[in-house]
Design a protein around this motif. Structure first.
Motif, short mmCIF file in Angstrom:
data_model
loop_
_atom_site.label_atom_id
_atom_site.label_comp_id
_atom_site.label_asym_id
_atom_site.label_seq_id
_atom_site.Cartn_x
_atom_site.Cartn_y
_atom_site.Cartn_z
N GLU A 14 0.82 -1.41 0.12
CA GLU A 14 -0.07 -0.04 -0.06
C GLU A 14 0.69 1.31 0.12
N SER A 15 2.03 1.19 0.76
CA SER A 15 2.89 2.39 0.86
C SER A 15 3.77 2.55 -0.52
N THR A 16 3.64 1.74 -1.61
CA THR A 16 4.41 2.08 -2.85
C THR A 16 3.72 3.06 -3.61
N ARG A 17 4.66 3.98 -4.06
CA ARG A 17 4.16 5.23 -4.95
C ARG A 17 4.17 4.67 -6.52
N GLY A 18 3.28 5.47 -6.97
CA GLY A 18 2.58 5.11 -8.39
C GLY A 18 3.77 4.71 -9.29
N ALA A 19 4.98 5.54 -9.44
CA ALA A 19 6.06 5.21 -10.56
C ALA A 19 6.75 3.95 -10.11
N ALA A 20 6.89 3.67 -8.88
CA ALA A 20 7.69 2.23 -8.55
C ALA A 20 6.56 1.13 -8.58
N ARG A 21 5.28 1.45 -8.31
CA ARG A 21 4.41 0.25 -8.82
C ARG A 21 4.57 -0.29 -10.16
N TYR A 22 4.60 1.07 -10.86
CA TYR A 22 4.29 0.97 -12.49
C TYR A 22 5.72 0.12 -12.83
N ALA A 23 6.88 0.51 -12.38
CA ALA A 23 8.26 -0.20 -12.84
C ALA A 23 7.96 -1.53 -12.31
N ARG A 26 6.11 -3.44 -14.83
CA ARG A 26 6.76 -3.76 -16.01
C ARG A 26 8.02 -4.62 -15.88
N ALA A 27 8.50 -4.67 -14.76
CA ALA A 27 9.55 -5.73 -14.69
C ALA A 27 9.14 -7.12 -14.35
N LEU A 28 8.15 -7.32 -13.80
CA LEU A 28 7.31 -8.65 -13.64
C LEU A 28 6.88 -9.03 -15.06
N ILE A 29 6.28 -8.31 -15.87
CA ILE A 29 5.97 -8.71 -17.19
C ILE A 29 7.43 -9.07 -17.89
N ALA A 30 8.19 -8.36 -17.83
CA ALA A 30 9.28 -8.60 -18.50
C ALA A 30 9.89 -9.97 -18.17
N LEU A 31 10.01 -10.38 -16.85
CA LEU A 31 10.16 -11.57 -16.32
C LEU A 31 9.32 -12.95 -16.55
N VAL A 49 -5.76 3.91 -16.33
CA VAL A 49 -5.49 3.67 -17.75
C VAL A 49 -4.18 3.34 -18.19
N GLU A 50 -3.14 4.00 -17.40
CA GLU A 50 -1.77 4.09 -17.68
C GLU A 50 -1.49 2.47 -17.53
N PHE A 51 -1.56 2.12 -16.11
CA PHE A 51 -1.45 0.66 -15.75
C PHE A 51 -2.26 -0.43 -16.74
N GLN A 52 -3.71 -0.15 -16.97
CA GLN A 52 -4.14 -1.12 -17.84
C GLN A 52 -3.49 -1.35 -19.13
#
Length: 253
Positions: A14-23, A26-31, A49-52
């Motif tokens: 819950e404490s993760t900021r948006g930019a870190a959550r997005y990154a 993206r890393a999990l998808i790449a893996l 929508v950006e995350f979607q």
């Protein structure tokens, strides 16, 4: 791969900021972290929508079934915005959900929708269906609006019936190069023989994509006479087309 648990914690905390959550997403998808699909779907729906746009194409590539209901519901809703419609259409087309075809055809045929929504809907309806859309393709192919004719090509992209071929042959000599090139590409996928009668006219086009599709037909069905015609394209203004003809000539030597 050893960092996947840490990335998962960053994604879901819950404490993760948006930019870190997005990154982290993206890393999990790449893996290719398919085991995180449930959490990725949840994060995509909670963060806009950006995350979607980042996550949902990956879920479609992984064919994560729980996401299908999200895409169908969003596509069917009359309140969904343009980006959401395009994203849902693309994901449903990727996993080929036949229940979505009727709505996709409705969107593709609607003059009230934006061109990008219509084209995405037509492209994905065509990706799902290989029969049954001939009527809609023929109807859209006969209007003066370029987007209508592009939608016709998209709807018929996997159709091989005589009626579909008739429509595509008409579109393959369309005055709009993007329409002609798209129709020629579909005809090539059905049978390059269908394109051969159109080669002389297509080679006169000022559009490189149209000339390229004509060259593809000659390359697919080589004879000495066709190779002689093909060799003229070694002087084509487009370097990519020249290179393709060069490589084909070498292969056929």
């Amino acid at each position: 791969d050893a960092l996947e648990p840490d990335l998962f914690r960053v994604l879901t905390a819950e404490s993760t900021r948006g930019a870190a959550r997005y990154a982290a997403a993206r890393a999990l998808i790449a893996l290719n972290a398919r085991q995180a699909s449930k959490s990725l779907l949840m994060v995509s729906q909670l963060n806009g929508v950006e995350f979607q746009s980042l996550i949902e194409p990956a879920l479609a590539a992984w064919d994560y079934e729980p996401a299908r209901e999200v895409w169908v519901e969003r596509l069917m809703s009359r309140n969904t915005q343009r980006r959401g419609l395009i994203l849902s259409a693309d994901c449903l087309g990727r996993v080929r959900i036949r229940d979505a075809v009727a709505r996709l055809v409705e969107l593709a045929s609607s003059r009230e929708e934006s061109p990008d929504v219509r084209l995405a809907a037509a492209r994905n309806a065509g990706a799902i269906s290989d029969a049954g859309l001939e009527y809609y393709g023929a109807t859209l192919s006969s209007t003066p609006a370029i987007v209508d004719r592009l939608c016709a090509v998209g709807l018929l992209s996997r159709h091989t019936s005589p009626r579909a071929q008739q429509t595509l042959l008409r579109l393959a000599v369309d005055s709009e190069p993007s329409v002609a090139a798209g129709a020629l590409e579909v005809l090539l996928s059905i049978d390059p023989e269908l394109v051969l009668p159109l080669v002389p006219q297509s080679l006169e086009s000022g559009d490189a994509n149209v000339r390229w599709r004509a060259a593809d037909a000659l390359i697919a069905l080589p004879t000495p006479d066709r190779v002689a015609v093909l060799s003229n394209l070694l002087n084509d203004p487009h370097p990519g087309l020249r290179g393709a003809v060069r490589d084909a000539s070498f292969a056929h030597a």
